[in-house]
Design an enzyme around this catalytic site. Structure first.
Site, PDB file in Angstrom:
ATOM      1  CB  CYS A 407       8.043 -59.218 -28.637  1.00 35.85           C
ATOM      2  SG  CYS A 407       8.004 -60.866 -28.999  1.00 35.85           S
ATOM      3  NE  ARG A 436      15.216 -66.861 -27.683  1.00 37.03           N
ATOM      4  CZ  ARG A 436      15.515 -66.283 -28.532  1.00 37.03           C
ATOM      5  NH1 ARG A 436      15.893 -66.483 -29.921  1.00 37.03           N
ATOM      6  NH2 ARG A 436      14.822 -64.912 -29.012  1.00 37.03           N
ATOM      7  CD  GLN A 454      17.477 -60.352 -28.294  1.00 32.84           C
ATOM      8  OE1 GLN A 454      16.715 -60.686 -28.125  1.00 32.84           O
ATOM      9  NE2 GLN A 454      17.624 -62.170 -29.426  1.00 32.84           N
ATOM     10  CG  ASP A 456      14.711 -57.374 -27.617  1.00 30.74           C
ATOM     11  OD1 ASP A 456      14.489 -56.912 -28.808  1.00 30.74           O
ATOM     12  OD2 ASP A 456      14.091 -58.006 -26.926  1.00 30.74           O
ATOM     13  CG  HIS A 458      10.069 -54.855 -28.986  1.00 28.84           C
ATOM     14  ND1 HIS A 458      10.521 -55.442 -28.026  1.00 28.84           N
ATOM     15  CD2 HIS A 458       9.825 -55.790 -29.886  1.00 28.84           C
ATOM     16  CE1 HIS A 458      10.822 -56.638 -28.970  1.00 28.84           C
ATOM     17  NE2 HIS A 458      10.066 -56.925 -29.319  1.00 28.84           N
ATOM     18  CE  LYS A 542      12.605 -62.856 -41.468  1.00 24.93           C
ATOM     19  NZ  LYS A 542      13.501 -63.918 -40.323  1.00 24.93           N
ATOM     20  CG  HIS A 639       9.661 -57.587 -33.702  1.00 17.92           C
ATOM     21  ND1 HIS A 639       9.160 -58.572 -32.392  1.00 17.92           N
ATOM     22  CD2 HIS A 639       8.243 -57.531 -33.706  1.00 17.92           C
ATOM     23  CE1 HIS A 639       8.154 -58.327 -32.307  1.00 17.92           C
ATOM     24  NE2 HIS A 639       7.626 -58.121 -33.646  1.00 17.92           N
TER      25      HIS A 639
END
Length: 787
Positions: A407, A436, A454, A456, A458, A542, A639
């Site tokens: 992000c 991580r 991911q 992922d 945005h 969320k 997100h």
């Protein structure tokens, strides 16, 4: 797929007709005691009696105080709208339950007051309220049941080991208790049976759970023998305040509660495993022992659970990964999967599907660096929240961090040039590698790793576009999961106590999410959503989406989060339709430079470069936060992820399908089997044609019998076996056996090769889970009957 899932659930977790034979517990306990010493310490540890004496004195004082409370008339409103009369500090939820039916009382684990506070059912109500009675089937009821079971396990451990208990929480599949045994001793599997025997005694004693409020000073006296409890009390309880303990039998434990009425509610109990752990999860602290258990209100549910575990063990993705050569791990890189060729086929198939959806839904794929200066993570706020989970490196006398999420990089990408409202919504997708620093003890196959990717993305949009964007995400999610036979649950998590931004902005955002959820539920019969108050992220509300596999296990995958904070942190803005258009030269002269800090005054420049201690250069801020420019507005940052971690999603699918991959993502789609070595040439020719169509195909060129070859192909989970012999070779045909349809296992009518390729091409394009090759023999028979 629904029928298959239903049948599997019945097989996996349905109870059988025959009752298991009852074990002779007394003899089992005696045998265990003979092997591992006395069942419990005699005499018992001194701290047990010292605790009880202090508890009894304070509990008596508390009861005397409660007796003085006024017994005002109160009204108790039930979920169906009926109102029950009662008296403050006298009427209990248990009495209400018994007044309705004794069976309801026996089922009730805990009460919920005014939709929020959980309440012991034997604890008197204090005012008029709304009352719900929760049983074991309710998620909160289940957690209370398991929390009480943890206390029973704690009592058994104290009585057996004389240990110092630490924490004993409920978890997703049961509970555990952590403890330090005298002399640093370890729990072994030989302790399980004696502990279960002690638990059985505790349950039969029907020990009530008693609640007592205590001051911090009294708590420190009560637990002076236990350094771990003392640490928790000093660290978590402010001076001059009170908190609660609960007692059952000789156990007294620091606990907020609530609990079941008494220990007899725990009818079925089993220890599942034990392991070592660190106090408070910190490797710098003492090493402890952790015992995991599970419990149920009756033995039938325990038997069903054990059967479920057997089925789940067969589907363990780590076992399937080894059997099918999908992935493995090397000790030199813990938590980072080594994807083998067959595993990469699955990985790429998932990403290919998602990329196709991105194309249809207007996403732009981007790529961002794997490593950033820590100033980026400071600005985004992630360093403060994720530092312990980040890999940090020193490079050129500065600190950098491997990115744990995308992000901040996407926010930087948005702000690298001026943006117009005409560009919104801007959807940026990134399959970038993330790292991580998960604790080594938490690593678990593909479900918990350190290196992952991911799906992922945005979305940067206006506030009035939130509803439409979320609706499209719901459509994306339902299409994706529906294709795979996965169902899902939705929760709306709203504003937490500690939040950033304005309440009005939050209310508007939550209203838009609620509206989108309501419309999605109305358009999809059977889909509902739950409110999860106060559990939103600090930057926005969320929607949490948990998928349910064929064993009805929940997995957190998709997420939709509204973020108002990162656009502020990174000074993101776009020119509105009503924006003020100024001369670019004037604007450039007036606006602060976005990529660097303002230049210091000449006379201070030298001092600003050094910090005065070690002579190192001061770290410059990455970006000057600035107010909105005239005529501009902040975008909302959404997100979102559908699969989440590709590694974790692959593990979920491996267990969901039990290694029987759908054709479109299968790493072993077709095996061509020649009847004899004389037909090997034609088998290889067929394989070449199939490979040109980008199918994953192999040829069995072994000298095994035909039956053995077919059996091996089925065990390897090939979707199709193409058997070729003399007739097939002369007529350019193939004899097809489909893995998921037993009616095709003994076929004597071949398919034309070109026709077979066309049907497989369509099956792959459809991403279908159907048999494209109907049983021709049956079709032929039907035609004869009609004639």
């Amino acid at each position: 797929m629904e029928k298959v899932t239903e049948a599997l659930q019945k097989t996996a977790i349905g109870g059988g007709d025959k009752k298991p034979k009852k074990e002779k517990k007394a003899s089992a306990a005696a045998a265990a005691a003979a092997d591992t010493g006395p069942l419990e310490l005699q005499p018992p540890p001194n701290f047990l009696q010292e605790r009880i004496e202090l508890f009894d004195r304070l509990y008596k004082e508390q009861q005397e105080e409660l007796a003085k409370k006024p017994r005002d008339e109160i009204l108790i409103t039930m979920p169906d709208g009926t109102v029950k009369p009662g008296k403050a500090y006298e009427t209990t939820p248990a009495e209400i339950a018994k007044g309705i039916s004794n069976s309801l009382y026996k089922r009730t684990v805990v009460a919920r007051v005014d939709g929020e506070q959980l309440w012991d059912i034997e604890r008197p109500l204090e005012k008029s309220c709304k009352l719900e009675l929760l049983d074991f089937n309710d998620d909160q009821g289940k957690f209370v049941f398991w929390h009480s079971s943890a206390h029973i396990l704690g009592e058994a451990c104290e009585r057996r080991f004389g240990c110092s208990l630490c924490i004993g929480p409920p978890v997703d599949n049961g509970f555990y208790y952590e403890m330090a045994l005298p002399g640093g001793a370890a729990v072994t599997s030989s302790d399980w049976a004696p502990l279960e025997s002690l638990v059985s005694k505790i349950v039969k004693e029907k020990q009530p759970f008693q609640r007592l409020e205590m001051s911090k000073e009294d708590l420190l006296k009560m637990f002076a023998y236990n350094p771990y409890k003392v640490h928790i009390i000093k660290d978590k309880i402010p001076d001059g305040t009170k908190t609660t303990v609960y007692r059952n039998g000789p156990l007294i434990d620091l606990c907020r509660g609530p609990h079941v009425p008494d220990t007899s509610r725990i009818e079925a109990f089993a220890i599942m495993k034990n392991s070592s752990s660190y106090f408070l999860g910190d490797a710098n602290n003492d090493s402890l022992q952790r015992i995991y258990g599970v419990s149920f209100p009756d033995k039938k549910q325990m038997a069903a659970h054990k059967k479920f575990l057997e089925e789940a063990a067969k589907r363990d993705h780590r076992l399937i990964g080894k059997q099918q050569e999908l992935f493995y791990f090397e000790e030199c890189s813990p938590g980072s999967a080594m994807w083998l060729p067959h595993g990469m086929r699955i990985n790429n198939a998932i990403m290919e599907y998602i990329r196709e959806e991105y194309w249809k839904r207007g996403y732009d794929e981007v790529m961002t660096p794997n490593m950033f200066n820590v100033s980026l993570w400071e600005q985004s706020g992630h360093l403060a929240h994720y530092k312990e989970d980040m890999f940090l490196l020193d490079v050129d006398k500065e600190q950098f961090g491997l990115k744990p999420m995308n992000c901040p990089a996407h926010a930087m990408m948005f702000r690298h040039r001026e943006r117009s409202h005409k560009e919104l919504p801007l959807r940026l997708a990134d399959f970038g590698v993330l790292h991580r620093n998960e604790a080594s003890g938490a690593l678990s196959g593909l479900t918990r790793v350190r290196r992952f990717q991911q799906d992922d993305a945005h979305i940067f949009c206006r506030e009035d576009q939130i509803k439409e964007e979320v609706a499209d995400l719901f459509d994306f999610m339902s299409s994706f999961y529906g294709m795979l036979g996965l169902t899902f649950k939705l929760k709306l998590s709203t504003r937490p106590d500690k939040f950033m931004g304005e309440v009005e902005t939050w209310n508007n955002a939550e209203a838009r999410l609620k509206e989108a959820l309501d419309e999605f539920s109305a358009a999809n019969a059977g889909v509902s959503w739950e409110l999860n108050p106060g559990d939103g992220a600090f930057y926005g509300p969320k929607v949490d989406i948990a998928v349910l596999d064929c064993l009805n296990r929940q997995w957190q995958c998709a997420t939709i989060q509204l973020d108002f904070q990162q656009p502020i942190n990174f000074s993101l803005e776009y020119q509105t339709a009503e924006g003020v258009h100024k001369d670019k030269t004037d604007a450039a002269a007036a606006a602060p430079v976005p990529d660097a800090a303002p230049a210091p005054a000449p006379d201070a420049a030298a001092d600003e470069k050094k910090d005065g201690k070690d002579g190192k250069e001061k770290k410059k801020p990455l970006l000057v936060k600035k107010p909105l420019s005239p005529g501009c507005a902040r975008p909302v940052m959404i997100h979102r992820a559908m699969a989440g971690s590709i590694e974790r999603f692959t593990a979920i699918l491996a267990e969901h399908f039990a290694g029987k991959w759908p054709f479109w993502m299968s790493p072993r789609q077709i095996i061509v089997i020649p009847v004899g070595m004389g037909f090997l040439g034609y088998a290889k020719e067929v394989a070449v044609l199939l490979k040109k169509e980008r199918f994953h195909v192999d040829v069995d060129s072994t000298g095994n019998t035909l039956q053995k070859k077919i059996r091996n192909g089925q065990l390897a989970q090939y979707n199709f076996c193409f058997v070729v012999g003399d007739d097939e070779m002369r007529n350019r045909k193939v004899n097809i056996r489909y893995r998921d349809d037993t009616s095709t296992q003994a076929r004597d009518v071949p398919f034309d090769l070109n026709e077979a390729i066309e049907k497989l091409r369509k099956l792959k394009a459809d991403r279908g889970m159907y048999n494209p090759f109907p049983h021709k023999k049956e079709e032929k028979a039907e035609k004869v009957d009609k004639a």
